[in-house]
Write a protein that holds these residues in place. Structure first.
Motif, mmCIF file in Angstrom:
data_model
loop_
_atom_site.group_PDB
_atom_site.id
_atom_site.type_symbol
_atom_site.label_atom_id
_atom_site.label_comp_id
_atom_site.label_asym_id
_atom_site.label_seq_id
_atom_site.Cartn_x
_atom_site.Cartn_y
_atom_site.Cartn_z
ATOM 1 N N SER A 178 0.778 -1.175 0.081
ATOM 2 C CA SER A 178 -0.064 0.015 -0.123
ATOM 3 C C SER A 178 0.757 1.222 -0.118
ATOM 4 C CB SER A 178 -0.896 0.044 1.203
ATOM 5 O OG SER A 178 -1.719 1.130 1.245
ATOM 6 N N ALA A 179 0.294 2.230 -0.676
ATOM 7 C CA ALA A 179 0.829 3.603 -0.347
ATOM 8 C C ALA A 179 0.736 3.845 0.902
ATOM 9 C CB ALA A 179 0.241 4.740 -1.166
ATOM 10 N N THR A 180 1.513 4.938 1.527
ATOM 11 C CA THR A 180 1.354 5.501 3.107
ATOM 12 C C THR A 180 -0.071 5.623 3.433
ATOM 13 O OG1 THR A 180 3.307 6.408 2.659
ATOM 14 C CG2 THR A 180 1.979 6.766 4.704
ATOM 15 N N LEU A 181 -0.502 4.984 4.582
ATOM 16 C CA LEU A 181 -1.799 5.071 4.974
ATOM 17 C C LEU A 181 -1.945 5.870 6.184
ATOM 18 C CD1 LEU A 181 -3.201 1.297 4.560
ATOM 19 C CD2 LEU A 181 -3.851 3.313 3.110
ATOM 20 N N THR A 182 -2.693 6.869 6.289
ATOM 21 C CA THR A 182 -2.908 7.742 7.429
ATOM 22 C C THR A 182 -4.125 7.140 8.434
ATOM 23 O OG1 THR A 182 -4.241 9.276 6.606
ATOM 24 C CG2 THR A 182 -1.743 9.666 6.826
ATOM 25 N N SER A 183 -4.866 6.369 7.681
ATOM 26 C CA SER A 183 -5.955 5.821 8.125
ATOM 27 C C SER A 183 -6.244 4.252 7.930
ATOM 28 C CB SER A 183 -7.339 6.531 7.692
ATOM 29 O OG SER A 183 -8.600 6.021 7.919
ATOM 30 N N GLU A 184 -6.802 3.433 8.594
ATOM 31 C CA GLU A 184 -6.846 1.777 8.424
ATOM 32 C C GLU A 184 -8.609 1.761 8.152
ATOM 33 O OE1 GLU A 184 -3.778 -0.411 10.895
ATOM 34 O OE2 GLU A 184 -5.646 -0.083 11.957
ATOM 35 N N VAL A 185 -9.396 2.875 7.922
ATOM 36 C CA VAL A 185 -10.922 2.560 7.854
ATOM 37 C C VAL A 185 -10.988 1.673 6.402
ATOM 38 C CG1 VAL A 185 -13.051 3.715 7.365
ATOM 39 C CG2 VAL A 185 -11.402 4.553 9.397
ATOM 40 N N ASP A 186 -10.805 2.284 5.469
ATOM 41 C CA ASP A 186 -10.798 1.750 3.913
ATOM 42 C C ASP A 186 -10.155 0.325 4.068
ATOM 43 O OD1 ASP A 186 -12.659 3.408 2.987
ATOM 44 O OD2 ASP A 186 -11.460 3.748 1.265
ATOM 45 N N PHE A 187 -8.886 0.068 4.496
ATOM 46 C CA PHE A 187 -8.208 -1.175 4.723
ATOM 47 C C PHE A 187 -9.311 -2.354 5.207
ATOM 48 C CE2 PHE A 187 -5.739 -4.479 6.345
ATOM 49 C CZ PHE A 187 -4.955 -4.936 5.334
ATOM 50 N N CYS A 188 -9.907 -1.799 6.517
ATOM 51 C CA CYS A 188 -10.878 -2.666 7.302
ATOM 52 C C CYS A 188 -11.903 -2.983 6.310
ATOM 53 C CB CYS A 188 -10.851 -2.205 8.586
ATOM 54 S SG CYS A 188 -9.571 -2.224 9.748
ATOM 55 N N ARG A 189 -12.500 -1.998 5.734
ATOM 56 C CA ARG A 189 -13.479 -2.284 4.855
ATOM 57 C C ARG A 189 -13.476 -3.169 3.519
ATOM 58 N NH1 ARG A 189 -15.914 3.871 5.521
ATOM 59 N NH2 ARG A 189 -17.494 3.541 7.288
ATOM 60 N N ALA A 190 -12.214 -3.094 3.167
ATOM 61 C CA ALA A 190 -12.001 -3.843 2.131
ATOM 62 C C ALA A 190 -11.789 -5.383 2.511
ATOM 63 C CB ALA A 190 -10.883 -3.458 1.259
ATOM 64 N N PHE A 191 -10.772 -5.714 3.515
ATOM 65 C CA PHE A 191 -10.167 -6.903 3.835
ATOM 66 C C PHE A 191 -10.798 -7.461 5.294
ATOM 67 C CE2 PHE A 191 -6.830 -4.734 1.545
ATOM 68 C CZ PHE A 191 -7.009 -5.547 0.593
ATOM 69 N N GLY A 192 -11.733 -6.626 5.881
ATOM 70 C CA GLY A 192 -12.433 -7.270 7.000
ATOM 71 C C GLY A 192 -11.736 -7.526 8.185
ATOM 72 N N ARG A 193 -10.341 -6.899 8.384
ATOM 73 C CA ARG A 193 -9.534 -7.165 9.285
ATOM 74 C C ARG A 193 -8.460 -5.776 9.568
ATOM 75 N NH1 ARG A 193 -8.473 -11.557 6.377
ATOM 76 N NH2 ARG A 193 -9.096 -13.089 8.310
ATOM 77 N N ARG A 194 -7.979 -5.564 10.535
ATOM 78 C CA ARG A 194 -6.490 -4.948 10.452
ATOM 79 C C ARG A 194 -5.321 -5.877 10.277
ATOM 80 N NH1 ARG A 194 -8.021 -1.299 15.862
ATOM 81 N NH2 ARG A 194 -7.751 0.641 14.984
ATOM 82 N N PRO A 195 -4.324 -5.492 9.576
ATOM 83 C CA PRO A 195 -3.250 -6.275 9.559
ATOM 84 C C PRO A 195 -2.412 -6.853 10.688
ATOM 85 C CG PRO A 195 -2.585 -3.990 9.056
ATOM 86 C CD PRO A 195 -4.131 -4.064 9.330
ATOM 87 N N ALA A 196 -2.138 -8.023 10.865
ATOM 88 C CA ALA A 196 -1.438 -8.770 11.864
ATOM 89 C C ALA A 196 -0.106 -7.745 12.158
ATOM 90 C CB ALA A 196 -1.224 -10.036 11.552
ATOM 91 N N GLU A 197 0.382 -7.403 11.103
ATOM 92 C CA GLU A 197 1.658 -6.641 11.358
ATOM 93 C C GLU A 197 1.715 -5.449 10.156
ATOM 94 O OE1 GLU A 197 4.855 -5.778 13.216
ATOM 95 O OE2 GLU A 197 3.844 -7.726 13.878
#
Length: 860
Positions: A296-315
């Motif tokens: 990913s490009a630099t993310l200042t927010s995890e909102v869209d990531f969580c909406r896409a993949f259903g989780r926060r990254p483990a690392e």
């Protein structure tokens, strides 16, 4: 024919291929474009990933232009060398599949497969001898070949920051009036009786005819459930699929879940999709045996990531690097500046025409409709000619234009290929559902992270590295407003925030009000004028928004991230057919999310009502819809109950306060207790000294709602129209109370000249925005009733401590408890009498809260 055939030569005994990705890079063949070394950020990212390569969900985040593709390709080959049977590398588009394959051949020399157009280029993927490049659509469509014997053991998701839209498209059936007229008209006919039953048929017909001020409407959930269960919606979609087989790619996902979907209707199309992505029920995102690496490009927010993949990254791996951090001048070319356009054209095209006569220009628009204004000198390329036209533009050495529509990623125009860009429109509204939620329901805060992400990517198209530089013009009023709102730009990467502030300062100081000044400005910047370079270096580090604004944005974003995870749980349970469990998932967050975005909370109420519709509990559904209406003031198409009306519901509210009390006391004692306790929980943070300013503002708004006001937070809920913290509006009496919270001041700190200036702005905004409403006054909520001698406050300005608000809070809850002790008939009579008494009217409440007139406590 070559003189020497190297394939015939014998080789030493094969040694095992390297697994360490950095060693793998060192042993890659020397090709024409092979880089001499990895950049520091690339090397660090690969080192950290290699140390935890067996983890299932790892995110590598690098600046745009910092070389994340090379990182991903080395990781992919490393996984192949490790012995994983099938490794997928997923790109955002087919163009990027082609581009990435060329990059491998020219820079790394790895054997690989491509999958596009329904065909594999060779058998290296199926035999485990090489990884496969493909696109998101090929992986996530319902007919994906990547199952069973071709199921991957590892997936690298490139451009994970734009994945949410692409995956959502794979779960969206789109019926267009032009391509599927019979199916479109059939679905319209199926929906009409439901809107007629809601007395909304005229509104619905105007949407379909294109004569409404709104262009999209959502079907009420009870209609979706009914049409899903009687299979009439299924039949209409199958009819469209019979003439357009591509519909089946998404339809295969939805066919058994239509009663759990949302349906959006416009003049030109109908979209059917789940309200939230069921990511946790998607094989490639939920299988515990698949390793997933996200680039990913630099993310200042995890909102869209969580909406896409259903989780926060483990690392999360985010190495410090200046690669990809280029110089930009971002010019707010708001029409207000362009007084001398000297043309009958609307102003954005006047700017574009002028710039394009001097430089190569990239124009970015969200829709083909918004691109139409440039049609006499620039046309967006057709899909089948996109790559060819883009390459022609890249190679062009004279002035010209390329129009990019509805895309914020996937094309690179670094260095001299293009240094000037004009953006005309926020990158939003790419689907009917997105348009409905953002423009109709006005879910501004909920979409802020998505927009910040897209804007970051958009601005990276013409700026790809540390030694790159470009000029970007913002020619749309809403876009300029968005970038002028601190809570929005707080979500952007730090350098981009600073560049936006620098551009605004430059335009203000030079007083640029004539578009003829733009070409020489561009020439000085890209011509490397020494004065510009010195100004940029001297100024860029000293600019930023206030820490409090960044902190408030971070608090909201964390709440929205938690909410995105709850959405994923909700969608998973809905997909399983477990409406009750879905309701629990979303019900735990719905009231908490009001702090960050009350309209998102209203949308959640609609979805909770949908769960009750699935259980045929129309009464419970109606209560959720009513709560949704209270949070989304102009919601137009929601079903209302027709039976089981309680005694409280038979009362006719005389005003909002009356209606609020009837709502609290409409059910049995247990529910009354819950509602009183809920109100207490929402308001009590106002008196907590450790609570954040964001929590104080949300609590004060909740207090106003309890007292029957239309309470709002203008700074949070308007597009940079006002920075007022809280507004209590009484539409019945046409009176309003304004609040500016200074609860963060230390004991003894007085209201100062800057605070008073802010207060004058609030009063002016209120007068202009609501000329029919009388402002009773502006109350500064602060620890000390004092004003500095330099300040010159208005007679409408007051200052009060939280102890005064606590007194009214105690009085209000004593009243609620007294009402609860009465029998129902006495209670409803007392509620009606109480809410008409003078002491509970807006003017009396203001008198209780106003404290001291600010001019009376001014220091001498």
């Amino acid at each position: 024919m070559s003189l020497f055939d190297f394939d015939k030569l014998s080789r030493p005994s094969a040694k095992k291929a390297p697994i360490d990705p950095i060693e793998l890079f060192r042993t890659a063949p020397a090709l024409a474009a092979t880089p001499n070394d990895l950049w520091q950020g690339q090397s660090k990212a690969l080192e950290l990933w290699h140390q935890q390569r067996t983890k299932k969900d790892v995110l590598i985040s690098l600046h745009t232009g910092a070389g994340k593709t090379i990182v991903g390709l080395l990781a992919a080959q490393s996984l192949v060398n490790e012995g994983l049977a099938r490794v997928l590398y997923v790109c955002a588009t087919n163009d990027l599949v082609i581009q990435t394959s060329r990059e491998i051949d020219s820079r790394l020399g790895f054997a690989h497969t491509t999958r596009r157009g329904g065909e594999f280029s060779n058998n290296l993927y199926s035999t485990g001898q090489g990884f496969c490049l493909t696109n998101y659509q090929a992986l996530f469509n319902s007919r994906s070949v990547f199952r069973k014997d071709l199921k991957p053991e590892a997936i690298i998701f490139d451009d994970a920051h734009v994945a949410e839209k692409i995956i959502r498209d794979s779960y969206t059936v789109k019926i267009t009036k032009d391509d599927h007229p019979t199916a479109y008209n059939r679905i319209i006919g199926l929906l009409r009786p439901h809107f007629e039953a809601l007395h909304r048929i005229d509104y619905f017909d105007r949407i379909v005819a294109g004569t409404s001020s709104y262009s999209v409407v959502a079907a009420p959930p009870n209609a979706v459930v009914a049409l899903g269960r009687d299979r009439s919606l299924l039949g209409a979609i199958k009819e469209a699929e019979s003439i357009d087989g591509t519909i089946g790619f998404a339809f295969g996902h939805l066919a058994d879940h239509l009663d759990k979907c949302a349906v959006f209707i416009s003049q030109h199309a109908i979209e059917i999709c789940p309200p939230f992505l069921p990511s946790k029920r998607v094989l490639f995102l939920s299988d515990p045996d698949i390793r997933r690496l996200y680039l990913s490009a630099t993310l200042t927010s995890e909102v869209d990531f969580c909406r896409a993949f259903g989780r926060r990254p483990a690392e999360t791996i985010e190495p410090v690097s200046d690669a990809g951090i280029g110089e930009r001048l971002i010019v707010p070319a708001d029409p207000n500046f362009l007084k001398n356009a000297g043309s009958k054209e609307s102003r954005p095209e006047a700017v574009a025409r002028l710039l394009a006569s001097h430089q190569k220009l990239l124009i970015s628009t969200p829709t083909y409709g918004s691109a139409r204004k440039y049609s006499d000198f620039a046309q967006p390329p057709r899909t089948d000619e996109f790559s060819t036209k883009l390459d022609e533009f890249r190679n062009r050495t004279t002035a010209g234009v390329f129009v990019l529509v509805g895309r914020v990623d996937g094309i690179d125009l670094p260095h001299a290929t293009c240094r000037v860009m004009l953006t005309d429109g926020l990158p939003m509204g790419f689907s009917l559902s997105e348009y409905y939620l953002y423009d109709f329901l006005e879910m501004r805060n909920s979409f802020a992270a998505k927009l910040a992400n897209r804007i970051t990517q958009m601005f990276g198209r013409t700026n790809r590295g540390r030694n790159d530089y470009s000029v970007i013009f913002i020619a749309d009023h809403r876009f300029v407003n968005w970038l002028s709102t601190p809570r929005n730009i707080a979500l952007l990467p730090e350098l981009l925030r600073k560049q936006i502030l620098l551009g605004r300062s430059l335009v203000d100081q030079f007083k640029i009000d004539d578009i003829q000044k733009f070409p020489p400005l561009v020439q000085q910047v890209i011509g490397r004028d020494s004065g510009w370079l010195k100004y940029y270096q001297d100024s860029i580090s000293g600019l930023d928004i206030e820490e409090e604004q960044r902190q408030q944005a971070a608090e909201n974003d964390e709440l929205l991230t938690i909410a995105a995870l709850a959405e994923a749980d909700f969608a998973a349970h809905m997909w399983d057919g477990n409406a009750a469990q879905a309701r629990t998932s979303l019900g735990e967050i719905v009231d908490k999310i009001v702090v960050a975005d009350r309209r998102l909370a209203g949308w959640y109420n609609i979805q909770l009502g949908h769960t009750f519709e699935l259980e045929n509990d129309h009464e419970a559904a109606a209560k959720q819809y009513n709560q949704g209406k209270a949070r989304i003031h102009h919601l137009l198409a929601l079903p209302t109950p027709t039976s089981l009306i309680s005694a409280a519901q038979r009362q006719t509210p005389k005003n909002l306060f009356h209606g609020r009390l009837l709502e609290i006391f409409e059910n049995d004692i247990r529910i009354q207790n819950d509602r009183i306790a809920k109100a207490d929980r929402q308001i009590i943070p106002l008196f907590d000294a450790t609570a954040s300013p964001n929590q104080h503002e949300a609590a004060l708004r909740a207090f106003g709602e309890l007292l029957g006001f239309e309470a709002s937070r203008p700074e949070q809920e308007t597009d940079n129209e006002s920075t007022l913290d809280v507004l209590w509006n009484a539409s019945a009496t046409r009176e309003a109370l304004l609040f500016e919270l200074k609860t963060g001041k230390k004991a003894g700190q007085a209201i100062n000249k800057e605070d008073v200036g802010q207060g004058f702005n609030h009063i002016e905004w209120m007068t202009n925005k609501f000329p029919e409403i009388k402002s009773l006054g502006l109350i500064f909520v602060a620890p000390a009733a004092a004003c500095t001698k330099e300040a010159s406050p208005s007679e409408q300005m007051w200052v009060a401590g939280l102890d005064i608000f606590r007194n009214l809070f105690d009085e209000t809850f004593q009243m609620l408890n007294a009402l609860q002790r009465m029998n129902p008939l006495e209670r409803y009579a007392e509620i009606e009498a109480l809410t008409t008494r003078a002491e509970w009217q807006p003017a009396a409440i203001f008198a209780k809260l106003r404290g001291n007139r600010l001019s009376d406590v001014k220091k001498s």
